[in-house]
Design a protein around this motif. Structure first.
Motif, PDB file in Angstrom:
ATOM      1  N   GLN A  62      16.334   0.278  22.248  1.00 42.27           N
ATOM      2  CA  GLN A  62      15.000   1.584  21.519  1.00 42.27           C
ATOM      3  C   GLN A  62      13.545   0.660  21.703  1.00 42.27           C
ATOM      4  N   ALA A  63      12.555   1.607  22.251  1.00 37.33           N
ATOM      5  CA  ALA A  63      11.375   0.945  21.861  1.00 37.33           C
ATOM      6  C   ALA A  63      10.935   0.387  20.497  1.00 37.33           C
ATOM      7  N   GLU A  64      11.847   1.937  19.467  1.00 35.81           N
ATOM      8  CA  GLU A  64      11.679   1.628  17.702  1.00 35.81           C
ATOM      9  C   GLU A  64      12.934   1.506  17.300  1.00 35.81           C
ATOM     10  N   LEU A  65      12.930   1.341  15.767  1.00 39.36           N
ATOM     11  CA  LEU A  65      13.487   1.241  15.060  1.00 39.36           C
ATOM     12  C   LEU A  65      13.466   2.015  13.800  1.00 39.36           C
ATOM     13  N   ASN A  66      14.557   3.146  13.585  1.00 39.87           N
ATOM     14  CA  ASN A  66      14.374   4.036  12.690  1.00 39.87           C
ATOM     15  C   ASN A  66      14.507   3.722  11.705  1.00 39.87           C
ATOM     16  N   VAL A  67      14.088   3.323  10.350  1.00 39.81           N
ATOM     17  CA  VAL A  67      14.222   2.420   9.024  1.00 39.81           C
ATOM     18  C   VAL A  67      14.270   3.731   8.211  1.00 39.81           C
ATOM     19  N   GLU A  68      15.048   3.880   6.931  1.00 42.82           N
ATOM     20  CA  GLU A  68      14.460   4.660   5.860  1.00 42.82           C
ATOM     21  C   GLU A  68      13.754   3.854   4.716  1.00 42.82           C
ATOM     22  N   ILE A  69      12.821   4.187   4.400  1.00 43.50           N
ATOM     23  CA  ILE A  69      11.802   3.452   3.012  1.00 43.50           C
ATOM     24  C   ILE A  69      12.035   3.761   1.943  1.00 43.50           C
ATOM     25  N   HIS A  70      11.989   3.322   1.463  1.00 42.89           N
ATOM     26  CA  HIS A  70      12.334   3.163  -0.040  1.00 42.89           C
ATOM     27  C   HIS A  70      11.363   2.487  -1.103  1.00 42.89           C
ATOM     28  N   PRO A  71      10.844   2.916  -1.545  1.00 42.92           N
ATOM     29  CA  PRO A  71       9.394   2.265  -2.549  1.00 42.92           C
ATOM     30  C   PRO A  71       9.928   0.976  -3.851  1.00 42.92           C
ATOM     31  N   GLY A  72       9.577   0.371  -3.470  1.00 43.38           N
ATOM     32  CA  GLY A  72      10.023  -0.768  -4.449  1.00 43.38           C
ATOM     33  C   GLY A  72      11.033  -1.270  -4.221  1.00 43.38           C
ATOM     34  N   GLU A  73      11.592  -0.669  -3.248  1.00 44.17           N
ATOM     35  CA  GLU A  73      13.272  -1.398  -3.281  1.00 44.17           C
ATOM     36  C   GLU A  73      12.373  -2.922  -2.115  1.00 44.17           C
ATOM     37  N   SER A  74      13.907  -3.465  -2.140  1.00 41.84           N
ATOM     38  CA  SER A  74      13.803  -4.529  -1.101  1.00 41.84           C
ATOM     39  C   SER A  74      14.929  -3.826   0.161  1.00 41.84           C
ATOM     40  N   ILE A  75      13.743  -3.885   1.516  1.00 39.49           N
ATOM     41  CA  ILE A  75      14.982  -3.356   1.891  1.00 39.49           C
ATOM     42  C   ILE A  75      15.623  -4.288   3.802  1.00 39.49           C
ATOM     43  N   ARG A  76      17.123  -4.869   3.189  1.00 39.20           N
ATOM     44  CA  ARG A  76      16.877  -6.061   4.692  1.00 39.20           C
ATOM     45  C   ARG A  76      17.714  -5.040   5.907  1.00 39.20           C
ATOM     46  N   ILE A  77      17.193  -5.285   6.940  1.00 39.65           N
ATOM     47  CA  ILE A  77      17.615  -4.047   8.268  1.00 39.65           C
ATOM     48  C   ILE A  77      18.341  -4.946   9.019  1.00 39.65           C
ATOM     49  N   GLY A  78      19.498  -5.064   9.484  1.00 42.79           N
ATOM     50  CA  GLY A  78      19.683  -5.628  10.488  1.00 42.79           C
ATOM     51  C   GLY A  78      20.731  -4.129  12.072  1.00 42.79           C
ATOM     52  N   SER A  79      20.821  -4.307  13.192  1.00 42.18           N
ATOM     53  CA  SER A  79      21.450  -3.841  14.107  1.00 42.18           C
ATOM     54  C   SER A  79      22.936  -3.571  13.739  1.00 42.18           C
ATOM     55  N   PHE A  80      23.653  -2.686  14.243  1.00 38.06           N
ATOM     56  CA  PHE A  80      24.661  -2.421  14.297  1.00 38.06           C
ATOM     57  C   PHE A  80      26.127  -3.682  13.792  1.00 38.06           C
ATOM     58  N   ASN A  81      26.697  -3.975  12.955  1.00 39.40           N
ATOM     59  CA  ASN A  81      27.048  -4.906  12.763  1.00 39.40           C
ATOM     60  C   ASN A  81      26.721  -6.133  12.608  1.00 39.40           C
ATOM     61  N   ARG A 111       0.712  -0.935   0.200  1.00 34.03           N
ATOM     62  CA  ARG A 111      -0.295  -0.290  -0.240  1.00 34.03           C
ATOM     63  C   ARG A 111       0.845   1.073   0.640  1.00 34.03           C
ATOM     64  N   LEU A 112       2.088   0.851   0.135  1.00 34.54           N
ATOM     65  CA  LEU A 112       2.882   2.831   0.105  1.00 34.54           C
ATOM     66  C   LEU A 112       3.130   3.051  -1.532  1.00 34.54           C
ATOM     67  N   PRO A 113       2.713   4.357  -1.603  1.00 36.87           N
ATOM     68  CA  PRO A 113       2.832   5.247  -2.309  1.00 36.87           C
ATOM     69  C   PRO A 113       4.183   5.771  -3.107  1.00 36.87           C
ATOM     70  N   PRO A 114       4.484   5.670  -4.109  1.00 39.55           N
ATOM     71  CA  PRO A 114       6.088   5.983  -4.600  1.00 39.55           C
ATOM     72  C   PRO A 114       6.714   7.556  -3.806  1.00 39.55           C
ATOM     73  N   LEU A 115       6.914   7.758  -4.080  1.00 42.79           N
ATOM     74  CA  LEU A 115       7.722   8.771  -3.694  1.00 42.79           C
ATOM     75  C   LEU A 115       6.489  10.408  -4.413  1.00 42.79           C
ATOM     76  N   PRO A 116       7.065  11.462  -3.582  1.00 45.81           N
ATOM     77  CA  PRO A 116       6.516  12.481  -3.960  1.00 45.81           C
ATOM     78  C   PRO A 116       8.203  13.134  -4.801  1.00 45.81           C
ATOM     79  N   GLU A 117       7.969  14.353  -4.848  1.00 43.03           N
ATOM     80  CA  GLU A 117       9.104  14.787  -6.126  1.00 43.03           C
ATOM     81  C   GLU A 117      10.548  15.456  -5.020  1.00 43.03           C
ATOM     82  N   SER A 118       9.746  16.060  -4.511  1.00 45.64           N
ATOM     83  CA  SER A 118      10.439  16.924  -3.260  1.00 45.64           C
ATOM     84  C   SER A 118      11.312  15.974  -1.686  1.00 45.64           C
ATOM     85  N   ILE A 119      10.841  14.593  -1.828  1.00 41.21           N
ATOM     86  CA  ILE A 119      11.804  13.530  -1.115  1.00 41.21           C
ATOM     87  C   ILE A 119      12.434  11.892  -1.255  1.00 41.21           C
ATOM     88  N   THR A 120      13.768  11.899  -0.442  1.00 45.32           N
ATOM     89  CA  THR A 120      13.697  10.864  -1.838  1.00 45.32           C
ATOM     90  C   THR A 120      13.850  10.087  -0.391  1.00 45.32           C
TER      91      THR A 120
END
Length: 273
Positions: free
Chosen positions: A245-264, A196-205
């Motif tokens: 922390q209770a939450e982990l901040n993640v950058e989301i890029h539509p259309g990409e496969s994003i793999r996340i992990g803890s530091f190192n 359900r994620l929409p495409p990025l607006p031109e103003s943000i990356t």
């Protein structure tokens, strides 16, 4: 010829007269709806699982009958008076109030497209009850809008976080947000579809996302999980070792496969809050 035709019509009309000797009146006590918990943000908009599931009861009254269907299961008690002499009146056809009863058990997809789950629900009101199930890695598949994936382990022990629930809140433009959900498998691996994620607006990356995890340190990878007892966990930062922390901040890029992990780390480390 005309006379013969009229005679035939008259005979058929007489034969079609039906005398109702008795009426069989059955009322469903309730319905369980199996919903895809990852298909929408709110339960009311969630899609039903589109095929039959296997159900094994651990608790069910003996006089309750069951009818399975795609995405639902109807249940009804044996009535005290199912057969009514003659044609049933409107009042007799109306659903009466029924005593509440509990059914519990486990539900599985025989083809492994959804993770298994335990359920325990109170029925009888006739309003329908929802039970949420979550797609497995197989059931998630390839998603053109993008996926968030990874593997969960407990800090210290390194054991997989079996059957954990994940929730990602994505901030869109303005104050609008979207929430996505997924469930890890028995090995702690997860794959969250961002359909359900929409495409990025031109103003943000990139969109900004906050990931939360609920789990139970006592849940076994070999047992069907009871997600009702899961609690919030703390997640280790992806930029600073030992920072939970209770939450982990993640950058989301539509259309990409994003793999996340803890530091190192190749996995995401969590611990009790």
């Amino acid at each position: 010829m005309m006379a013969e035709a009229e005679s035939t019509v008259s005979e058929l009309a007489e034969a079609n007269k039906v005398r109702v000797l008795e009426s069989n009146v059955l009322h469903a006590s309730d319905v369980i709806y199996w919903l895809n918990g990852a298909s929408a943000e709110n339960e009311a908009a969630m899609q039903r699982v589109p095929y039959p599931l296997q159900v094994r009861f651990t608790e069910k009254p003996r006089n309750v009958n069951v009818l399975h269907g795609n995405g639902r299961m109807a249940l009804w008690r044996n009535p005290e008076q199912a057969i009514i002499a003659g044609r049933a009146t409107e009042a007799q056809r109306s659903r009466p109030s029924m005593p509440a009863f509990t059914v519990a058990g486990e539900v599985r997809d025989p083809f492994g497209r959804f993770n298994p789950g335990l359920f325990s629900v109170t029925l009888g009101a006739g309003n329908g009850v929802a039970v949420l199930l979550y797609p497995s890695l197989l059931g998630t598949g390839t998603v053109s809008a993008g996926v968030l994936q990874g593997s969960l382990q407990f800090a210290g022990s390194g054991l997989p976080v079996a059957w954990a629930l994940l929730e990602l809140q994505v901030a869109l433009t303005g104050s609008e947000t979207l929430i996505f959900r997924a469930q890890a498998d028995a090995h702690g691996d997860f794959r969250m579809a961002l359909r359900r994620l929409p495409p990025l607006p031109e103003s943000i990356t990139a969109y900004g996302g906050s990931l939360r995890v609920h789990a139970d340190v006592h849940t076994s990878s070999s047992a069907v999980p009871d997600i009702s007892g899961f609690v919030a966990m703390n997640l280790e930062s992806s930029t600073s070792a030992g920072d939970f922390q209770a939450e982990l901040n993640v950058e989301i890029h539509p259309g990409e496969s994003i793999r996340i992990g803890s530091f190192n780390k190749k996995h995401l480390s969590i611990q009790t809050a």
